[in-house]
Design a protein around this motif. Structure first.
Motif, mmCIF file in Angstrom:
data_model
loop_
_atom_site.group_PDB
_atom_site.id
_atom_site.type_symbol
_atom_site.label_atom_id
_atom_site.label_comp_id
_atom_site.label_asym_id
_atom_site.label_seq_id
_atom_site.Cartn_x
_atom_site.Cartn_y
_atom_site.Cartn_z
ATOM 1 N N GLU A 1 0.833 -1.196 0.000
ATOM 2 C CA GLU A 1 0.000 0.000 0.000
ATOM 3 C C GLU A 1 0.874 1.255 0.000
ATOM 4 O OE1 GLU A 1 -3.317 2.397 -0.168
ATOM 5 O OE2 GLU A 1 -3.114 0.236 -0.505
ATOM 6 N N VAL A 2 1.929 1.238 0.804
ATOM 7 C CA VAL A 2 2.847 2.380 0.836
ATOM 8 C C VAL A 2 3.518 2.572 -0.522
ATOM 9 C CG1 VAL A 2 4.983 3.286 1.838
ATOM 10 C CG2 VAL A 2 3.287 2.180 3.310
ATOM 11 N N LEU A 3 4.048 1.493 -1.077
ATOM 12 C CA LEU A 3 4.796 1.600 -2.330
ATOM 13 C C LEU A 3 3.902 1.984 -3.495
ATOM 14 C CD1 LEU A 3 7.109 -1.509 -1.853
ATOM 15 C CD2 LEU A 3 7.722 0.900 -1.556
ATOM 16 N N SER A 4 2.643 1.555 -3.474
ATOM 17 C CA SER A 4 1.730 1.935 -4.556
ATOM 18 C C SER A 4 1.284 3.387 -4.433
ATOM 19 C CB SER A 4 0.506 1.015 -4.578
ATOM 20 O OG SER A 4 -0.297 1.197 -3.429
ATOM 21 N N THR A 5 1.303 3.916 -3.195
ATOM 22 C CA THR A 5 0.921 5.312 -2.970
ATOM 23 C C THR A 5 2.031 6.268 -3.388
ATOM 24 O OG1 THR A 5 -0.510 4.674 -1.119
ATOM 25 C CG2 THR A 5 0.187 6.978 -1.198
ATOM 26 N N ALA A 6 3.276 5.864 -3.195
ATOM 27 C CA ALA A 6 4.410 6.730 -3.535
ATOM 28 C C ALA A 6 4.402 7.041 -5.034
ATOM 29 C CB ALA A 6 5.722 6.050 -3.145
ATOM 30 N N GLY A 7 4.403 8.307 -5.374
ATOM 31 C CA GLY A 7 4.418 8.720 -6.774
ATOM 32 C C GLY A 7 3.068 8.751 -7.440
ATOM 33 N N ARG A 8 1.996 8.380 -6.718
ATOM 34 C CA ARG A 8 0.678 8.274 -7.348
ATOM 35 C C ARG A 8 0.164 9.611 -7.867
ATOM 36 N NH1 ARG A 8 -3.517 5.450 -3.622
ATOM 37 N NH2 ARG A 8 -2.282 3.607 -4.197
ATOM 38 N N LYS A 9 0.406 10.679 -7.123
ATOM 39 C CA LYS A 9 -0.147 11.965 -7.566
ATOM 40 C C LYS A 9 0.534 12.483 -8.820
ATOM 41 C CE LYS A 9 2.523 14.764 -4.257
ATOM 42 N NZ LYS A 9 2.380 15.734 -3.137
ATOM 43 N N TRP A 10 1.688 11.915 -9.181
ATOM 44 C CA TRP A 10 2.331 12.243 -10.454
ATOM 45 C C TRP A 10 2.033 11.185 -11.520
ATOM 46 C CZ3 TRP A 10 5.385 12.768 -5.901
ATOM 47 C CH2 TRP A 10 5.589 14.099 -5.519
ATOM 48 N N ASN A 11 1.106 10.276 -11.175
ATOM 49 C CA ASN A 11 0.746 9.184 -12.074
ATOM 50 C C ASN A 11 1.971 8.380 -12.469
ATOM 51 O OD1 ASN A 11 -1.143 7.644 -13.489
ATOM 52 N ND2 ASN A 11 -0.812 8.792 -15.386
ATOM 53 N N ALA B 1 6.322 3.823 -8.694
ATOM 54 C CA ALA B 1 7.696 3.737 -8.216
ATOM 55 C C ALA B 1 8.209 2.301 -8.193
ATOM 56 C CB ALA B 1 7.802 4.340 -6.820
ATOM 57 N N VAL B 2 7.317 1.367 -7.910
ATOM 58 C CA VAL B 2 7.701 -0.032 -7.756
ATOM 59 C C VAL B 2 6.711 -0.924 -8.491
ATOM 60 C CG1 VAL B 2 7.994 -1.927 -6.105
ATOM 61 C CG2 VAL B 2 8.801 0.370 -5.508
ATOM 62 N N LYS B 3 7.228 -1.854 -9.254
ATOM 63 C CA LYS B 3 6.389 -2.866 -9.902
ATOM 64 C C LYS B 3 6.499 -4.143 -9.079
ATOM 65 C CE LYS B 3 5.812 -5.633 -14.092
ATOM 66 N NZ LYS B 3 6.399 -6.008 -15.405
ATOM 67 N N ALA B 4 5.420 -4.503 -8.394
ATOM 68 C CA ALA B 4 5.437 -5.668 -7.508
ATOM 69 C C ALA B 4 4.881 -6.891 -8.230
ATOM 70 C CB ALA B 4 4.610 -5.383 -6.261
ATOM 71 N N GLU B 5 5.530 -8.023 -8.000
ATOM 72 C CA GLU B 5 5.096 -9.284 -8.578
ATOM 73 C C GLU B 5 5.037 -10.338 -7.479
ATOM 74 O OE1 GLU B 5 7.134 -10.256 -12.377
ATOM 75 O OE2 GLU B 5 8.208 -8.371 -12.052
ATOM 76 N N LEU B 6 3.891 -10.993 -7.328
ATOM 77 C CA LEU B 6 3.760 -12.086 -6.370
ATOM 78 C C LEU B 6 4.345 -13.345 -6.987
ATOM 79 C CD1 LEU B 6 0.092 -11.654 -5.055
ATOM 80 C CD2 LEU B 6 2.188 -10.638 -4.157
ATOM 81 N N VAL B 7 5.288 -13.959 -6.287
ATOM 82 C CA VAL B 7 5.916 -15.178 -6.800
ATOM 83 C C VAL B 7 5.973 -16.230 -5.698
ATOM 84 C CG1 VAL B 7 7.287 -13.969 -8.545
ATOM 85 C CG2 VAL B 7 8.248 -14.338 -6.275
ATOM 86 N N ALA B 8 5.960 -17.492 -6.109
ATOM 87 C CA ALA B 8 5.971 -18.594 -5.146
ATOM 88 C C ALA B 8 6.606 -19.815 -5.780
ATOM 89 C CB ALA B 8 4.547 -18.913 -4.692
ATOM 90 N N SER B 9 7.118 -20.694 -4.948
ATOM 91 C CA SER B 9 7.717 -21.922 -5.463
ATOM 92 C C SER B 9 6.656 -22.839 -6.063
ATOM 93 C CB SER B 9 8.490 -22.649 -4.358
ATOM 94 O OG SER B 9 7.657 -22.896 -3.246
#
Length: 206
Positions: free
Chosen positions: A26-36, A39-47
């Motif tokens: 939630e924090v990382l998705s909020t950072a930079g949002r007002k500039w559209n 900042a971070v592309k998150a990917e869920l990964v698992a074995s």
């Protein structure tokens, strides 16, 4: 100035703590949002790809296989009972060993620090952890230092949070490291979260 997002591999497994993943994301998705700007592309990964059930009995995913994110710059390891089970996951440990050299930061919350230590990602780091984890951590990685009083701890290549309640703090520390303290403070304000100097100000006014 960097214009492309940082690539984040979020390791997920059954019986992880939900807030350990949701708070930082939630924090990382909020950072930079007002500039559209992301900042971070998150990917869920698992074995083992697919949906993963949290200790809150909510499912996350579906997660992709580990091979879908072969060169992450950041890795997030949640805690919960599932993190202890993951200590015996040879495929997951092998993945962390393969990507370790290219990581800018290892992020771990709660008992996720055990998995990070087992994978060799906390060498020489100062780690925030509850006191009961200290003996195990020292056995897994003798070179680390445990701070049992801190909510979060930052080192050159790792940021850790002692408990899931400080997962948001971890996310803000990541923003401060990657994008600057001003951006982190702005993100905290947008979330309505007292953090850093703003926490001190609230205590003074109170």
């Amino acid at each position: 100035m960097r214009t492309r997002p940082y690539r984040l591999a979020v390791l997920v497994f059954d019986e992880m703590d939900l807030l350990d993943v949701a708070g930082p994301l939630e924090v990382l998705s909020t950072a930079g949002r007002k500039w559209n700007w992301r900042a971070v592309k998150a990917e869920l990964v698992a074995s083992a790809p697919g949906l993963k059930t949290t200790r809150a009995q909510l499912a996350l995913g579906p997660a992709a296989g580990l091979e879908s994110c072969p060169e992450p710059e950041l890795v997030l390891i949640p805690g919960g009972y599932g993190a202890r089970r993951a200590l015996e996951d040879a495929e997951l440990l092998g993945y962390l060993a393969r990507v370790s050299a290219g990581l800018t930061l290892t992020l771990a919350v709660g008992s996720g620090v055990l998995l990070a230590a087992r994978a060799g990602l906390l060498q020489g780091a100062t780690v925030a952890a509850i006191p009961s984890l200290e003996p195990e951590l020292r056995e897994l990685e003798p070179s680390l230092t445990v701070d049992a009083r801190a909510r979060t701890a930052t080192s050159a290549r790792a940021i850790t949070a002692a408990q899931n309640g400080s997962a948001i703090d971890l996310g803000l520390e990541v923003v401060a490291r990657l994008l600057g303290s001003g951006q982190a403070a702005g993100t905290a304000r947008e979330l309505g979260y007292a953090w850093g100097t703003e926490t001190i100000a609230l205590e003074i006014r109170g």
